[in-house]
Design an enzyme around this catalytic site. Structure first.
Site, PDB file in Angstrom:
ATOM      1  N   ASP A  98      -2.722  13.104 -11.571  1.00  0.00           N
ATOM      2  CA  ASP A  98      -2.679  11.823 -12.246  1.00  0.00           C
ATOM      3  C   ASP A  98      -2.728  12.148 -13.714  1.00  0.00           C
ATOM      4  O   ASP A  98      -3.691  12.730 -14.173  1.00  0.00           O
ATOM      5  CB  ASP A  98      -3.988  11.086 -11.917  1.00  0.00           C
ATOM      6  CG  ASP A  98      -3.712   9.791 -11.244  1.00  0.00           C
ATOM      7  OD1 ASP A  98      -2.735   9.145 -11.598  1.00  0.00           O
ATOM      8  OD2 ASP A  98      -4.512   9.450 -10.362  1.00  0.00           O
ATOM      9  N   SER A 111       4.077   4.266 -16.330  1.00  0.00           N
ATOM     10  CA  SER A 111       4.238   3.574 -15.053  1.00  0.00           C
ATOM     11  C   SER A 111       3.850   2.100 -15.182  1.00  0.00           C
ATOM     12  O   SER A 111       4.629   1.198 -14.859  1.00  0.00           O
ATOM     13  CB  SER A 111       3.370   4.284 -14.005  1.00  0.00           C
ATOM     14  OG  SER A 111       3.201   3.491 -12.865  1.00  0.00           O
ATOM     15  N   ALA A 138       0.838  -1.194   0.000  1.00  0.00           N
ATOM     16  CA  ALA A 138       0.000   0.000   0.000  1.00  0.00           C
ATOM     17  C   ALA A 138       0.873   1.243   0.000  1.00  0.00           C
ATOM     18  O   ALA A 138       1.909   1.281   0.648  1.00  0.00           O
ATOM     19  CB  ALA A 138      -0.874   0.013   1.245  1.00  0.00           C
TER      20      ALA A 138
END
Lengths: 520, 520
Positions: free
Chosen positions: A285, A293, A225
């Site tokens: 974003d 990515s 996470a």
């Protein structure tokens, strides 16, 4: 231009003797300081090197120990408060880069000029960059030569004027080139990625089990996470060890066809981790960065066929169908340039998947689906079947339109569960996820229908309860969108391992406004 | 949404007792750490507040001491290496913001959400911002709530899509609003600014003397060097004290009509200093930021009429005449919206002005011009006369076209020198600038004509020799563009106060390539 003979011309980056007199060397001192990846050095304001090199607070400096170097930010300290006279304090990141021992001799000098920054400036002013420019930028970034300011400028420039397809391809290639790359002895290597933003969307362990049970190779590396209450690696870690190096990874995959490991131990696309950290700080974003990515990680992992899950919903990362379609087309186009086959699958992103949010709570959902348990969350099961079906089709194990049926059969027959246990055994042994000590329900304020679930607030709540550090902490959803509830019926249950964390979570509930909306 | 009764709901940002148990308070510890404006706090990884608040390395935190607060970056330290159990280490910037004493109780919590960042994101994605958005951004920046990443994103976005005239005006107003503002009992308050980038361009002390000698009010505040070998405040400091607070400034100006003080002691446009620091790190310069920077400082200083010197040359900040004309038009237009009169003067930016580069060496040039000394540098004299003339015209003391003649007469009669001495006396007393211990010439490699002087390399060389910290250090130019030189004739002389700094400077000469080009 000529000069009169110089009495003592020092080396360009010389420490110690600019004036011909021997100066004592600088010595490394470990400060045990955590800075989240930022290499920092501490030097005294009265240090002879600071004076002779003209270094001041927040200078970028090049620190050298033997053959190893790191570029760091300099902080200066007064007198004897923190450091003895010739000591240089190092943050943990700097310490690890240099691989020094306490008291080792180090040198500090001006870093070389950062030539690639000219590319960033050109990009800021609206010029598109070529492969070489992106490679220079990414090489410097991975070497730690960019400050936070430089990184933010590069990412902002790529958002203000979005990367086009050529640029996205160049950036992807640059990111692949600076990292390690895995190679597999198989013509088809399947992978899966989720664009993210949906709590509890823990399909990966199920998909790997189904796909590997059908004889395909699927060496899955996942992240922990970052801002969410659980990453796939966090969840999987409650079921089996995930901290595999490349040798262990290869051994597991050779034996079982698949693995579910933590990607952090294998350095695939190291630039990606740096970009993600800065994008998170800006909360931006961009499509180009997202694609570079995802694809750089998959290409580095040696994948040939990738299924990409794009959850669409108002509080998911992709908020509309048009955006998802556009993203999918761009992903397919860029991936094709690397010979990578991709299948993008749009999925429901309006609410969490399964019942659990948090490492162990999500693991129980995964186990229930794999074991065909009666209460297994159907949405998680159906989603895993859809995505595994797409993987079986793209990997050539099922004809078009028949993947889901094969995935379903693999799950129902128990073959996926057998494969999952074998993978866990190969990774170091299947184990039972932990359970939380404290559980508190959140009650419906009125009778009515559940009309809205805020995924972002759920994530925040699960984190306040302790996830992902506290493996057993998180949320257990007791309702789904569209369900009728009675007043006082539990909407969800908070799981925590300490009373303090439970109190923080409850306090957030009191001030966060509606996390789950019930309409009379 | 309702909750079952909570056993111990903590305050939202509570430290110490999330679980109802009393925890010891945190104590401030001064680390004597210089970070160049960045507030940093150090906490132990095992600190109960880090655990209960979920704080990790590089979190942004809100630190409170009594009624004062600062937002800071958190670094974490292992065990007892740097801090005792309940200690929180503070960088000097954080320490000063909080005004605490050693051991004072402080609280650390999550900072409030940074709402203005949504404006920055909108700007990144190409939306223009209004006054309110700029005000929110600048307010948060000055309060220290923006990280380096946030600052860089804002500045990059304003460069990628340049600020238009409305936006430049809004940014200027926002920058004025967050700082102090000086007020003068005079209808006309004259000021002068140089867009910069030219070593030795030290006209300000001469201009102030001429303008004040003619009865105009000119309360000049100047900066210290940031990247250059000397700022006006550094040079002036070798002649008289410049560190005046607002009361002293007012006293000097009331007595003499003018002053030449350091602006750092009066907090005019504090946002500007932050922007400049980040722009320097990126090495970008945008018109909108430049204009907001200059005008916000002048408006805050209470000026009504401003002369702006725009040096134009290939290694100056403004590289061509068209760019200078465009910049001047935009400056005039934005200034007019604030009722500020501006006169932009394009000047020669191809080579340094005067003979000296460095605080004391420039001060000697200034003194020579003011004293009408026979060897006084004519270029500095003529430039000061042009700019002072423009100031006299804009301030209403000379008709159009007649300002230069009045300035010339004021200088030649000795009136300017008398006024300058009076200003120095009022600031604390005129003094003699220091002289360097070591002087080394740089010789022409061949006979020929001086065809090119690289201003940027000269600045670097002067700084390596010790300027501006070493007041006497710097360069003394012995040639100018177009002059014929013999082989071995000195092109310039390096002045340094230590042999070490001299050695660094000479080493740079050996590797920098041509600083002054001589063509046979």
């Amino acid at each position: 231009m000529t000069m009169p003979p110089s009495p003592a011309a020092p080396p360009a980056t010389g420490n110690g003797s600019p004036n011909g007199l021997a100066q004592p060397p600088l010595r490394a001192r470990r400060l045990g300081l955590y800075t989240q990846h930022q290499p920092i050095v501490f030097m005294r304001t009265d240090c002879h090197v600071c004076r002779s090199e003209g270094l001041s607070a927040r200078s970028q400096v090049l620190v050298t120990a033997g053959a190893r170097q790191v570029q760091a930010t300099l902080f200066q300290v007064d007198g004897d408060r923190l450091l003895a006279r010739e000591e240089v304090g190092l943050s943990e990141t700097a310490w690890e880069f240099l691989g020094v021992a306490e008291g080792d001799e180090i040198r500090v000098s001006h870093p070389p000029a950062l030539e690639s920054l000219a590319n960033v400036r050109r990009r800021i002013y609206g010029n598109r960059l070529d492969q070489r420019a992106f490679s220079e930028i990414v090489t410097d970034i991975v070497a730690g030569r960019y400050t936070e300011v430089h990184l933010a400028a590069f990412l902002t420039a790529s958002a203000a004027l979005p990367l086009d397809e050529d640029e996205t391809t160049s950036l992807t290639r640059a990111m692949v080139d600076v990292g390690d790359r895995l190679r597999w002895n198989a013509p088809v290597v399947v992978d899966k990625h989720c664009v993210g933003g949906l709590p509890g969307n823990r399909t990966t362990p199920i998909i790997v089990a189904i796909v590997a049970a059908n004889g395909l190779v699927m060496p899955k590396t996942s992240s922990r996470a970052i801002t969410s209450p659980a990453g796939t690696a966090d969840t999987m870690e409650t079921l089996a060890p995930v901290d595999l190096d490349i040798a262990a990874l290869k051994r597991v995959v050779e034996a079982e066809g698949g693995c579910i490991a933590w990607g952090g131990a294998v350095h695939l696309s190291p630039a990606d981790d740096i970009f993600l950290r800065v994008e998170r700080e800006l909360d931006i974003d961009t499509e180009g960065q997202l694609i570079a990515s995802v694809l750089s990680k998959k290409i580095s992992a040696g994948s040939t066929h990738v299924v990409i899950d794009i959850p669409v919903g108002p509080t998911a990362k992709v908020r509309g169908e048009d955006a998802a379609t556009h993203l999918a087309a761009r992903i397919d186009a860029v991936a094709a340039r690397f010979g990578l086959s991709t299948t993008c699958v749009q999925t429901d992103g309006t609410q969490p998947v399964g019942r659990g949010i948090g490492p162990a709570l999500e693991a129980f959902d995964v186990l229930a689906v794999l074991r065909n348990a009666p209460g297994a969350p159907d949405d998680l099961r159906r989603r895993a079947i859809t995505l595994a079906g797409a993987a079986l089709e793209i990997g050539g194990k099922a004809a078009e339109g028949e993947g889901a049926a094969l995935a379903h059969a693999t799950l129902e027959s128990g073959a996926a569960w057998v494969k999952f246990q074998a993978i866990c055994a190969a990774q170091g042994g299947l184990r039972e996820p932990p359970r939380a000590t404290y559980v508190r329900p959140l009650l419906a304020p009125r009778a009515g229908r559940v009309v809205y679930i805020n995924n972002r607030k759920l994530s925040r709540l699960a984190k306040l309860a302790g996830a992902p550090e506290a493996k057993a902490a998180g949320l257990h959803m007791e309702t789904r969108l569209g369900e009728e509830v009675d007043k006082g019926q539990p909407l969800l249950r908070i799981h925590a391992q300490t009373t303090g964390e439970m109190a923080y979570a409850l306090d957030y509930v009191a001030r966060a406004g509606d996390i789950i909306e019930v309409e009379p």
